[in-house]
Write an enzyme that holds these catalytic residues in place. Structure first.
Site, PDB file in Angstrom:
ATOM      1  N   ASP A 129      29.481  15.696 -33.017  1.00 50.00           N
ATOM      2  CA  ASP A 129      29.146  14.531 -33.843  1.00 50.00           C
ATOM      3  C   ASP A 129      27.818  14.827 -34.544  1.00 50.00           C
ATOM      4  O   ASP A 129      27.149  15.825 -34.234  1.00 50.00           O
ATOM      5  CB  ASP A 129      29.041  13.273 -32.943  1.00 50.00           C
ATOM      6  CG  ASP A 129      28.796  11.997 -33.747  1.00 50.00           C
ATOM      7  OD1 ASP A 129      29.050  11.983 -34.970  1.00 50.00           O
ATOM      8  OD2 ASP A 129      28.329  11.001 -33.151  1.00 50.00           O
TER       9      ASP A 129
ATOM     10  N   ARG B  43      29.785  -4.465 -35.030  1.00 51.29           N
ATOM     11  CA  ARG B  43      29.120  -3.152 -35.118  1.00 51.29           C
ATOM     12  C   ARG B  43      27.636  -3.435 -35.280  1.00 51.29           C
ATOM     13  O   ARG B  43      27.220  -4.119 -36.218  1.00 51.29           O
ATOM     14  CB  ARG B  43      29.653  -2.344 -36.303  1.00 51.29           C
ATOM     15  CG  ARG B  43      28.800  -1.125 -36.573  1.00 51.29           C
ATOM     16  CD  ARG B  43      29.414  -0.138 -37.544  1.00 51.29           C
ATOM     17  NE  ARG B  43      30.462   0.630 -36.907  1.00 51.29           N
ATOM     18  CZ  ARG B  43      30.862   1.842 -37.326  1.00 51.29           C
ATOM     19  NH1 ARG B  43      30.309   2.398 -38.382  1.00 51.29           N
ATOM     20  NH2 ARG B  43      31.819   2.483 -36.701  1.00 51.29           N
TER      21      ARG B  43
ATOM     22  N   GLN C 299      36.400   4.541 -30.694  1.00 46.88           N
ATOM     23  CA  GLN C 299      36.491   5.954 -31.059  1.00 46.88           C
ATOM     24  C   GLN C 299      37.055   6.753 -29.881  1.00 46.88           C
ATOM     25  O   GLN C 299      37.952   7.577 -30.050  1.00 46.88           O
ATOM     26  CB  GLN C 299      35.091   6.475 -31.429  1.00 46.88           C
ATOM     27  CG  GLN C 299      35.083   7.920 -31.846  1.00 46.88           C
ATOM     28  CD  GLN C 299      35.823   8.159 -33.158  1.00 46.88           C
ATOM     29  OE1 GLN C 299      35.536   7.524 -34.148  1.00 46.88           O
ATOM     30  NE2 GLN C 299      36.788   9.064 -33.158  1.00 46.88           N
TER      31      GLN C 299
ATOM     32  N   CYS D 297      34.238  12.796 -34.843  1.00 40.76           N
ATOM     33  CA  CYS D 297      34.594  11.397 -35.104  1.00 40.76           C
ATOM     34  C   CYS D 297      34.499  11.045 -36.584  1.00 40.76           C
ATOM     35  O   CYS D 297      35.099  10.081 -37.026  1.00 40.76           O
ATOM     36  CB  CYS D 297      33.701  10.471 -34.288  1.00 40.76           C
ATOM     37  SG  CYS D 297      31.955  10.687 -34.683  1.00 40.76           S
TER      38      CYS D 297
ATOM     39  N   ARG E 239      42.587   6.139 -34.938  1.00 40.73           N
ATOM     40  CA  ARG E 239      41.756   4.947 -34.751  1.00 40.73           C
ATOM     41  C   ARG E 239      42.637   3.699 -34.902  1.00 40.73           C
ATOM     42  O   ARG E 239      42.519   2.743 -34.143  1.00 40.73           O
ATOM     43  CB  ARG E 239      40.623   4.923 -35.790  1.00 40.73           C
ATOM     44  CG  ARG E 239      39.551   5.999 -35.606  1.00 40.73           C
ATOM     45  CD  ARG E 239      38.756   5.795 -34.328  1.00 40.73           C
ATOM     46  NE  ARG E 239      38.173   4.475 -34.274  1.00 40.73           N
ATOM     47  CZ  ARG E 239      37.014   4.116 -34.835  1.00 40.73           C
ATOM     48  NH1 ARG E 239      36.292   5.020 -35.478  1.00 40.73           N
ATOM     49  NH2 ARG E 239      36.550   2.887 -34.710  1.00 40.73           N
TER      50      ARG E 239
ATOM     51  N   HIS F  40      30.735   3.877 -28.303  1.00 38.26           N
ATOM     52  CA  HIS F  40      31.706   3.699 -29.385  1.00 38.26           C
ATOM     53  C   HIS F  40      33.100   3.755 -28.740  1.00 38.26           C
ATOM     54  O   HIS F  40      33.838   4.730 -28.896  1.00 38.26           O
ATOM     55  CB  HIS F  40      31.514   4.808 -30.422  1.00 38.26           C
ATOM     56  CG  HIS F  40      32.164   4.538 -31.749  1.00 38.26           C
ATOM     57  ND1 HIS F  40      32.899   3.400 -32.017  1.00 38.26           N
ATOM     58  CD2 HIS F  40      32.199   5.272 -32.896  1.00 38.26           C
ATOM     59  CE1 HIS F  40      33.334   3.448 -33.260  1.00 38.26           C
ATOM     60  NE2 HIS F  40      32.927   4.571 -33.815  1.00 38.26           N
TER      61      HIS F  40
HETATM   62  N1   CP Z   1      34.098   7.270 -36.704  1.00 36.40           N
HETATM   63  C1   CP Z   1      33.684   6.099 -37.197  1.00 36.40           C
HETATM   64  O1   CP Z   1      33.440   5.135 -36.482  1.00 36.40           O
HETATM   65  O2   CP Z   1      33.610   6.042 -38.558  1.00 36.40           O
HETATM   66  P1   CP Z   1      32.985   4.849 -39.395  1.00 36.40           P
HETATM   67  O3   CP Z   1      31.523   4.828 -39.120  1.00 36.40           O
HETATM   68  O4   CP Z   1      33.289   5.200 -40.834  1.00 36.40           O
HETATM   69  O5   CP Z   1      33.628   3.569 -38.992  1.00 36.40           O
HETATM   70  N1  NVA Z   2      26.926   8.767 -33.721  1.00 39.30           N
HETATM   71  C1  NVA Z   2      27.279   8.242 -35.017  1.00 39.30           C
HETATM   72  C2  NVA Z   2      28.718   7.869 -35.059  1.00 39.30           C
HETATM   73  C3  NVA Z   2      29.218   7.335 -36.370  1.00 39.30           C
HETATM   74  C4  NVA Z   2      30.652   6.955 -36.303  1.00 39.30           C
HETATM   75  C5  NVA Z   2      26.390   7.044 -35.326  1.00 39.30           C
HETATM   76  O1  NVA Z   2      26.109   6.249 -34.416  1.00 39.30           O
HETATM   77  O2  NVA Z   2      25.949   6.918 -36.461  1.00 39.30           O
END
Ligand code: CP
Ligand code: NVA
Length: 313
Positions: free
Chosen positions: A233, A111, A141, A272, A300, A138
């Protein structure tokens, strides 16, 4: 002398943009199978002896916990490396971390921020790399989102998805995945925060193949008309904290609230998570009967089991 079987090309899951339609469908079918298997007594330990490293440069609840539990339930182990531990690219180069960690584990989830960093990491790795979120995409997701829509709305062909708000990483993966699954997609975003032309074009390419449409509008009411699924989101993603004030101003009017959802008629609502009640979504909607966000969050884990299966088992 017997010829050795050729080594299969190294597979990663970095972006929905790279995923062929039949693979997208295979992930969905396998995720649903693994969820059924889990519910009827537990998954077979097909990943016994396998280790997955989770290298996170940003915080997480769902991605981290669902991958860790998925590995456990498939008989393997997960190893979490928190943002401050490795100091990717600072204590050690991105390539060295990827090469060295590849010698210990069977697959890695990264990540990170810039997608180019993820690509650099994957290029140096000698085991499969999974995108656990980058600024561009993502994909894990989106796989869970498809599975969730399928469970709640049945076969997705011809259904209408409306995405409201920021044309961000989640939006990009989602709309490309939905288009691959034969859905109509409408994005309702402010002009300056719409998904890139490239993403819209990629989604359109897949949608057109099965006679569906991908539409970009700048009016949320127009976007939700006739929608089966409404998705939103956050307005300020991780790494964009300094832009918070201008973003909140630009997105005013794009909140998913009762009045907007009612315009659609009978839509389920997705997010999400994490969510900001009162900002991109009204509490009454997020916590209301039409919301399927908790199933979505649970999925997930089931969707990622399919990823682990396909890359590792
Ligand atoms: N939706 C999602 O990816 O959540 P987190 O950032 O908590 O992993
Ligand atoms: N768009 C958000 C998603 C978090 C799961 C981010 O990138 O922070």
């Amino acid at each position: 002398m017997p010829r050795r079987a050729p080594r299969p090309a190294l597979e990663h899951l970095l972006a929905i943009a790279d995923l062929p339609i039949d693979e997208m469908r295979a992930y969905t079918a396998l995720g649903l199978d693994l969820k059924r298997e889990f519910r009827s007594g537990g998954n077979r330990p097909v990943l016994a002896g396998r280790v997955l490293a989770l290298l996170f440069e940003r915080p997480s609840l769902r991605t981290r916990v669902s991958f860790e539990v998925a590995m456990h339930q498939l008989g393997g182990k997960a190893l979490y490396l928190a943002p401050h531990e490795v100091e990717l690219g600072k204590r050690e180069s991105v390539g060295d971390v990827a090469r060295v960690t590849s010698r210990y584990v069977d697959a890695m989830v990264l990540r990170t921020g810039a997608h180019s960093r993820l690509l650099e990491f994957a290029a140096a790795a000698t085991v499969p790399v999974i995108n656990g979120l980058s600024e561009a995409e993502h994909p894990c997701q989106a796989l869970a989102d498809i599975l969730t829509m399928w469970e709640h709305r049945g076969a997705l062909e011809g259904l209408r998805l409306a995405y409201i708000g920021d044309g961000n990483n989640v939006c990009a993966s989602l709309i490309m995945a939905a288009a691959k699954m034969g859905m109509h997609v409408t994005v309702g975003s402010p002009r300056t925060y719409a998904p890139s032309d490239e993403i819209i074009a990629a989604a359109r390419r897949d949608a057109t193949r099965c006679g569906r449409q991908v539409t970009l509008v700048h009016d949320p009411a127009e976007a939700v008309r006739g929608a089966d699924v409404i998705y939103t989101d956050v307005w300020v993603s991780m790494g964009q904290e300094r832009e918070a004030t201008e973003r909140r101003a630009a997105f005013a009017g794009f909140q998913v609230n009762r009045a907007l959802v009612d315009l659609a008629g009978d839509a389920v609502v997705m997010h999400c998570l994490p969510a900001h009640r009162g900002e991109e979504i009204e509490a009454e909607v997020l916590d209301g009967p039409g919301s399927i966000v908790l199933d979505q969050a649970e999925n997930r884990m089931h969707a990622q089991k399919a990823v682990l299966h396909r890359l590792l088992a």
